[in-house]
Design an enzyme around this catalytic site. Structure first.
Site, short mmCIF file in Angstrom:
data_model
loop_
_atom_site.label_atom_id
_atom_site.label_comp_id
_atom_site.label_asym_id
_atom_site.label_seq_id
_atom_site.Cartn_x
_atom_site.Cartn_y
_atom_site.Cartn_z
CB ILE A 156 8.25 6.55 14.42
CG1 ILE A 156 9.45 5.62 14.20
CG2 ILE A 156 7.86 7.29 13.14
CD1 ILE A 156 10.69 6.27 13.64
CE LYS A 173 -1.54 1.44 4.16
NZ LYS A 173 -1.18 2.82 4.55
CG ASN A 174 2.37 2.73 3.52
OD1 ASN A 174 1.21 3.05 3.28
ND2 ASN A 174 2.81 2.52 4.75
CG ASP A 190 3.80 1.31 9.59
OD1 ASP A 190 3.35 2.11 10.41
OD2 ASP A 190 3.98 1.61 8.38
NE ARG A 236 -6.77 4.22 6.24
CZ ARG A 236 -6.06 5.18 6.80
NH1 ARG A 236 -6.25 5.48 8.06
NH2 ARG A 236 -5.15 5.83 6.11
NE ARG A 284 -1.31 12.20 8.93
CZ ARG A 284 -1.48 13.38 9.51
NH1 ARG A 284 -2.62 13.67 10.09
NH2 ARG A 284 -0.51 14.26 9.54
NE ARG A 294 1.05 10.11 10.56
CZ ARG A 294 0.52 9.15 9.81
NH1 ARG A 294 -0.64 8.64 10.12
NH2 ARG A 294 1.15 8.72 8.74
N PRO A 295 2.78 16.36 11.81
CG PRO A 295 4.64 17.55 12.56
CD PRO A 295 3.82 16.32 12.86
CB CYS A 298 -3.91 11.08 12.65
SG CYS A 298 -2.62 9.89 12.77
N1 EPU Z 1 7.23 14.51 10.74
C1 EPU Z 1 7.46 15.85 11.03
N2 EPU Z 1 7.28 16.74 10.02
C2 EPU Z 1 6.91 16.39 8.77
C3 EPU Z 1 6.70 15.04 8.48
C4 EPU Z 1 6.87 14.11 9.49
O1 EPU Z 1 7.80 16.20 12.14
O2 EPU Z 1 6.77 17.27 7.91
C5 EPU Z 1 7.41 13.51 11.81
C6 EPU Z 1 6.11 12.76 12.13
O3 EPU Z 1 5.30 13.48 13.04
C7 EPU Z 1 6.64 11.47 12.73
C8 EPU Z 1 7.93 11.25 11.94
O4 EPU Z 1 8.25 12.51 11.34
O5 EPU Z 1 6.95 11.66 14.07
C9 EPU Z 1 7.84 10.22 10.83
O6 EPU Z 1 6.68 10.44 10.03
P1 EPU Z 1 6.65 10.18 8.48
O7 EPU Z 1 6.49 11.47 7.77
O8 EPU Z 1 7.78 9.31 8.07
O9 EPU Z 1 5.29 9.36 8.33
P2 EPU Z 1 4.35 9.37 7.06
O10 EPU Z 1 5.18 9.60 5.86
O11 EPU Z 1 3.20 10.26 7.31
C10 EPU Z 1 4.58 6.84 6.48
C11 EPU Z 1 3.65 5.68 6.33
C12 EPU Z 1 3.15 5.27 7.71
C13 EPU Z 1 4.35 4.91 8.58
C14 EPU Z 1 5.34 6.07 8.64
C15 EPU Z 1 6.62 5.77 9.37
C16 EPU Z 1 2.70 6.04 4.13
C17 EPU Z 1 1.52 6.40 3.31
N3 EPU Z 1 2.54 6.06 5.47
O12 EPU Z 1 3.82 7.89 7.08
O13 EPU Z 1 2.34 4.13 7.53
O14 EPU Z 1 3.94 4.61 9.89
O15 EPU Z 1 5.69 6.48 7.28
O16 EPU Z 1 7.26 4.68 8.80
O17 EPU Z 1 3.75 5.73 3.59
C18 EPU Z 1 0.57 2.64 8.00
O18 EPU Z 1 0.75 2.11 6.89
O19 EPU Z 1 -0.17 2.12 8.89
C19 EPU Z 1 1.24 3.90 8.34
C20 EPU Z 1 0.83 4.70 9.31
#
Ligand code: EPU
Length: 417
Positions: A327, A22-23, A305, A397, A93, A122-123, A117
């Site tokens: 994380i 999915k990701n 995850d 999902r 998201r 998750r900013p 969330c």
């Molecule tokens: N973060 C910031 N600023 C940003 C972006 C992220 O501070 O602009 C912080 C987040 O708050 C968090 C950390 O960085 O503490 C890591 O977040 P990341 O951005 O890597 O998460 P994501 O890209 O929103 C993806 C996966 C998630 C998975 C995370 C971590 C997708 C669509 N989603 O989320 O998957 O948990 O990376 O590996 O790729 C899931 O599939 O259940 C899922 C939640």
């Protein structure tokens, strides 16, 4: 609303086929915005987030076809809207992934700011910072990011936190920017390399993916291609834990065990016997299950995850284990439901202390996110009696017919509609 009913106590045996990731599929679909040509994708998992993404792309004006057999055809010849509306972003998201490509190709985008969330704040500040470094102007107005640019240019972008979708968004935007972009402290998850591979097949010039520094030399335009999405490492890991927790014997097929190296090593430490092959692995559960600490970290370390699923396993451990979540700041909601099933878990900030060996008993439980739901299914597999899992839409999902795959391995599980 659908529910899942599990009667615990069965040992799982047999083999299971893993779906596409999915990701990896979500950014690949967003990448279709970067070209007028058709993008042919294979091994797309037919799960709810993918259908939400299809709906989003269709609203933007893309011809987007996604079939249950895993194939998709996407064509963004032109678009009629530059917007990702709140109604869709609040349910998924990852919709933020259209921001970079849309801005790169049409010079403007309006994407709802995702709110908090269930697993943390998750900013998306790093997505915005990176685009601004490339010359975009981003304002937050009425809950939306309104982004515009005369034209994006290459830049050196250092992200102070490793972000998966942030890296993907900026990598996509940089493919059409003028000059070289360097993404430093980039994520190196397999999903990043899968996207980089797709973009290269579309004509992009990218190297360094899979490391912390990615270089992208912008090109004038990208073209269509055919691309196969990598297998879902988290689905594979979930079935690995299902085998271990039921003291079963399961072959997990059609996956890349290298993507799961940290998870399989951790399961090995708990006593499970793991045999890896090039595109499958076999897990034989042990008795006793050894309690072992783990800390979540960005790839290649143990993934957040898989944290909830591992917690389910540790409730059956022979001693005490500590899980440290680095994380997301609020990703222990499943613990409260496991406690209702009889587990002995104490939460202390970012740590969960699990005293194993307590028999679980079936209960009515509900989960707040995708992986939490999966962990409750795993706990239910070893609980005495009946467990009812509510809010199954979270599971849907990201898991394709998880109850059917588990039933084929011998679990007593069914979906009640
Ligand atoms: N973060 C910031 N600023 C940003 C972006 C992220 O501070 O602009 C912080 C987040 O708050 C968090 C950390 O960085 O503490 C890591 O977040 P990341 O951005 O890597 O998460 P994501 O890209 O929103 C993806 C996966 C998630 C998975 C995370 C971590 C997708 C669509 N989603 O989320 O998957 O948990 O990376 O590996 O790729 C899931 O599939 O259940 C899922 C939640």
């Amino acid at each position: 609303m659908d529910k899942i009913r599990v009667i615990g106590g069965r040992r799982l045996e047999g083999s299971v086929e893993i779906s596409g990731a999915k990701n990896a599929a979500l950014p690949a679909m967003a990448a279709s915005l970067l070209t007028t040509d058709i993008l042919y994708l294979e091994n797309i998992p037919y799960v709810r987030d993918i259908l939400t993404c299809r709906k989003l792309l269709q609203q933007i004006g893309i011809d987007a076809e996604v079939r249950e057999n895993g194939t998709a055809e996407l064509r963004a010849a032109e678009i009629r809207s530059h917007e990702a509306p709140y109604e869709l972003v609040k349910t998924m998201r990852a919709a933020i992934l259209v921001l970079g490509p849309m801005l790169a190709r049409w010079k403007k985008a309006r994407v709802s700011l995702p709110g908090g969330c269930a697993i943390g704040a998750r900013p998306v500040n790093l997505h915005i910072m990176g685009l601004e470094r490339m010359g975009a102007r981003c304002d937050v107005v009425h809950g939306y990011i309104e982004a515009s640019a005369e034209g994006l240019h290459g830049s050196y972008i250092l992200m102070d936190t490793v972000t998966v979708t942030g890296t993907e968004n900026l990598m996509m935007a940089a493919t059409l920017a003028e000059g070289e972009t360097i993404l430093d402290n980039a994520a190196c998850e397999p999903e990043i390399s899968d996207l980089a591979g797709l973009l290269r097949s579309m004509g992009a010039r990218i190297d360094g993916d899979g490391t912390r520094t990615i270089r992208i030399e912008g090109v004038k335009e990208l073209h269509g291609c055919r691309h196969r999405i990598i297998p879902d490492r988290i689905e594979a890991g979930t079935f690995a834990v299902a085998a271990a927790i039921t003291r079963g014997d399961v072959k997990v097929c059609n996956c890349d065990p290298q993507h799961l190296a940290a998870v399989l090593a951790q399961l090995g430490q708990t006593g499970a016997e793991i045999v890896m092959e090039p595109d499958s692995f076999r897990v034989r559960g042990s008795e006793p299950i050894l309690s072992r600490n783990v800390t979540t970290q960005p790839y290649p370390a143990f993934p957040t995850d898989m944290q909830a699923q591992y917690m389910a396993l540790m409730t059956q451990g022979d001693g005490t284990s500590v899980i440290t979540e680095t994380i997301f700041e609020n990703r222990f909601m499943h613990a409260l439901e496991m406690i209702r099933m009889g587990a002995d878990i104490t939460i202390d900030g970012r740590q969960a202390i699990i005293k194993g060996g307590k028999p679980l008993t079936g209960a009515r439980v509900l989960a707040s996110d995708l992986r939490a739901s999966a962990s409750l299914v795993l706990a239910a597999l070893v609980a005495q009696g009946e467990t009812w899992i509510d809010r199954v839409y979270h599971l849907d999902r990201g898991y394709y017919h998880i109850e059917e795959k588990l039933a084929r391995l011998g679990a007593n599980i069914e979906r009640i509609v």
